[in-house]
Write a protein that holds these residues in place. Structure first.
Motif: not given
Length: 185
Positions: A99, A135, A137, A173, A175, A177
């Motif tokens: 991430e 990923q 966020c 939040r 997310y 990817s």
């Protein structure tokens, strides 16, 4: 199979992404790390003194001995100053994903620099580290970061509602990817 190569220098058209150095202390404080708004957008504390930043740099620089540590100072070629940072702050060895987190100083925003740095780190992850998934966020209130993520071609996965409590209100939040085959296409 995930391959750890550590934090190596990446050059883009307008930036050098390299390991942090103690000489970055002043530029970090001037450009981003002492800015409450910037730091709060990625849930990090504010560092205002030379000693506070040195302590953080001790942690960063000390971690470069590990091959599974990935954190870059973003150096603007024009000013030759540290204008932000970008990292794979979470690396999952078992599931082959990582991430990204990043920040760029206010005076360097809205120029495509965060997008350029993020694309370079995505390429590093897929091409050098052999990641299966990257990923990223952002907070629902961080529209500039959301634009960076979309420009990089990430796919929205979902929202964790009321994830953060900031300034008396709950914030979600988001997310996103990107899978290896999507990057390769």
């Amino acid at each position: 199979m995930l391959t750890h190569v550590g934090t190596q220098t990446i050059e883009t058209e307008r930036m050098i992404l390299r390991r942090f150095e103690y000489s970055d202390n002043e530029a970090m404080r001037k450009n981003w790390i002492s800015d409450e708004k910037i730091q709060s957008m990625y849930s990090e504390p504010v560092y205002t003194t030379e000693d506070e930043v040195k302590e953080l740099l001790d942690k960063y620089i000390g971690s470069y001995s590990r091959e599974d540590y990935y954190r870059w100072a973003i150096i603007d070629k024009e000013s030759n100053e540290c204008i932000g940072q970008i990292a794979y702050f979470l690396v999952d060895n078992k599931n082959h994903f990582a991430e990204i987190e990043y920040c760029v100083g206010t005076q360097y925003q809205r120029r495509g620099l965060a997008t350029e740095a993020t694309k370079a780190v995505i390429a590093y992850g897929f091409e050098r580290m052999n990641l299966h998934k990257v990923q990223i966020c952002t907070k629902t209130i961080n529209a500039p970061s959301k634009r960076v993520i979309e420009k990089c071609g990430f796919t929205y996965e979902g929202t964790l509602r009321d994830y953060f409590y900031m300034d008396g209100a709950y914030v979600g939040r988001l997310y996103y990817s990107m899978l290896r085959n999507e990057y390769m296409a």
